[in-house]
Scaffold this active site. Structure first.
Site, PDB file in Angstrom:
ATOM      1  N   LYS A 213       0.844  -1.211   0.000  1.00 13.31           N
ATOM      2  CA  LYS A 213       0.000   0.000   0.000  1.00 13.31           C
ATOM      3  C   LYS A 213       0.873   1.253   0.000  1.00 13.31           C
ATOM      4  CE  LYS A 213       0.764   0.918   4.473  1.00 13.31           C
ATOM      5  NZ  LYS A 213       1.057   2.110   5.255  1.00 13.31           N
TER       6      LYS A 213
ATOM      7  N   ASN B  19       4.821   8.353   2.973  1.00 12.52           N
ATOM      8  CA  ASN B  19       4.858   7.947   1.564  1.00 12.52           C
ATOM      9  C   ASN B  19       4.075   8.951   0.721  1.00 12.52           C
ATOM     10  OD1 ASN B  19       6.228   5.174   1.551  1.00 12.52           O
ATOM     11  ND2 ASN B  19       4.819   5.081   3.278  1.00 12.52           N
TER      12      ASN B  19
END
Ligand SMILES: NC(=O)c1ccc[n+]([C@@H]2O[C@H](COP(=O)([O-])OP(=O)(O)OC[C@H]3O[C@@H](n4cnc5c(N)ncnc54)[C@H](O)[C@@H]3O)[C@@H](O)[C@H]2O)c1
Length: 333
Positions: A188, A253
């Site tokens: 993810k 991220n």
């Protein structure tokens, strides 16, 4: 009362320590950095990772690995690229009765192992489990209602993790598919980086929804080839973690992706944000996609942006201009 040692005094390690302490377990947090441990002991809080959250005096913080003696449970919460070296470093202090838990998200670059598989390879005689799901430390540490999974092939180890960390604010479900759970948690981060790139390019909500939906599709395709169960990717460790990571500014991220979309070089973005596990995982996942002959177009395009100097805007165009397909054409093929 059980004895728990948390390995890593970062945001998530400290959050898990707070929960275990609320549950009346004896908790010690070990960290490699004397500077971090001294700052926490001096300030009574982790000023950079969990500012404003007072840490109960009963939680021990130390760099001395002797603290692990007599622990029932050891939880590894260091950035994934350091899991093996830390597991090796602590060998003299870990006994076969200790249940080892991984809370880090990533794949090992050369072996493609998940983090609990790395730990199991170093400790073949120990029961190993995983705690994972949509759980930003900034919220877990402040008691925001959160749900995660405790996953292990060994159901009693999973139940032990569930018992030790379940609280009024942390609800834990047992899952017996640790591989699927960890692949969801690791991959993810790649999609969150890509979602950040699209945010940096000023794409819209439609684009984000497309990335998340097609993202879980390609994660599932690879994850099933690697031994995960399809339904795991629809759960907390799959779509749940993907949603929180793609939508939240807590996600390093996503923040790195935004910088890249705005024109900052990938190396500079990673340097500015700090631990960006999707950057490393993208490399491993793209290699794995080729090994398993799985179509992973988002991972592929992000890989070219991160490592081949490809333009982010062109990557979006490349995804939009792929040959026409049926929605579920390549699922589990
Ligand atoms: N932060 C979150 O919200 C969150 C949530 C769920 C899972 N995780 C996972 O937990 C892991 C740790 O994340 P974090 O946010 O707590 O990290 P962090 O960057 O806040 O802290 C990591 C800690 O590990 C320590 N450490 C111990 N051994 C080390 C070594 N050999 N090299 C470098 N550092 C070492 C560092 O000193 C530091 O205190 C990551 O894999 C992450 O994916 C994080």
């Amino acid at each position: 009362m059980e004895k728990v040692t948390i390995i890593g005094a970062g945001g998530f390690g400290v959050s898990l320590a707070i929960i275990a302490n609320q549950n009346h377990h004896a908790v010690t947090v070990w960290d490699i950095s004397e500077e971090i441990v001294q700052a926490i002991l001096r300030d009574g809080e982790h000023k950079t990772k969990l500012p404003g959250v007072p840490l109960p005096k009963e939680i021990g913080f130390t760099c001395d690995p002797q603290c692990m003696e007599g622990s029932n449970l050891i939880v590894f919460v260091v950035p994934s690229q350091f899991i093996r070296s830390v597991a090796q470093r602590l060998k003299p202090y870990i006994t076969p009765q200790m249940v080892l838990v991984n809370a880090s998200k990533g794949l090992e670059e050369d072996t493609f192992l998940t983090m609990s598989q790395v730990i199991q390879s170093e400790y073949p005689d120990n029961a190993v489990g995983v705690i994972t799901g949509p759980s930003h430390a900034e919220e877990v540490g402040r008691g925001v209602p959160t749900t995660v999974v405790a996953a292990s092939k060994n159901e009693s180890a999973a139940a032990m993790i569930q018992d030790m960390f379940s609280s009024q604010t942390l609800r834990i479900y047992i899952n017996t598919d640790p591989v699927g759970c960890e692949i969801g948690g690791a991959l993810k981060n790649i999609i969150a980086l890509a979602a950040g790139v699209c945010d940096g390019l000023k794409c819209g909500d439609n684009t984000k929804a497309a990335l998340m939906t097609r993202g879980i599709h390609e994660i599932t395709n690879l994850g099933v080839k690697m031994g995960g169960k399809p339904e795991t990717f629809c759960g907390l460790s799959g779509i749940g973690d993907l949603i929180v990571t793609c939508c939240s500014m807590h996600s390093r991220n996503r923040r790195a992706g935004i910088l890249i979309g705005e024109g900052v070089s990938p190396e500079e973005a990673v340097k500015q944000v700090g631990t960006v596990e999707g950057y490393y995982c993208c490399h491993a996942a793209w290699k794995l996609a080729q090994v398993h002959h799985v179509s992973m177009p988002i991972t592929e395009q992000l890989y070219h942006v991160l490592f081949d100097g490809a333009s982010a805007a062109q990557a979006v165009q490349n995804l939009m201009n792929r040959p026409k397909k049926r929605e579920y054409e390549d699922i589990l093929s």
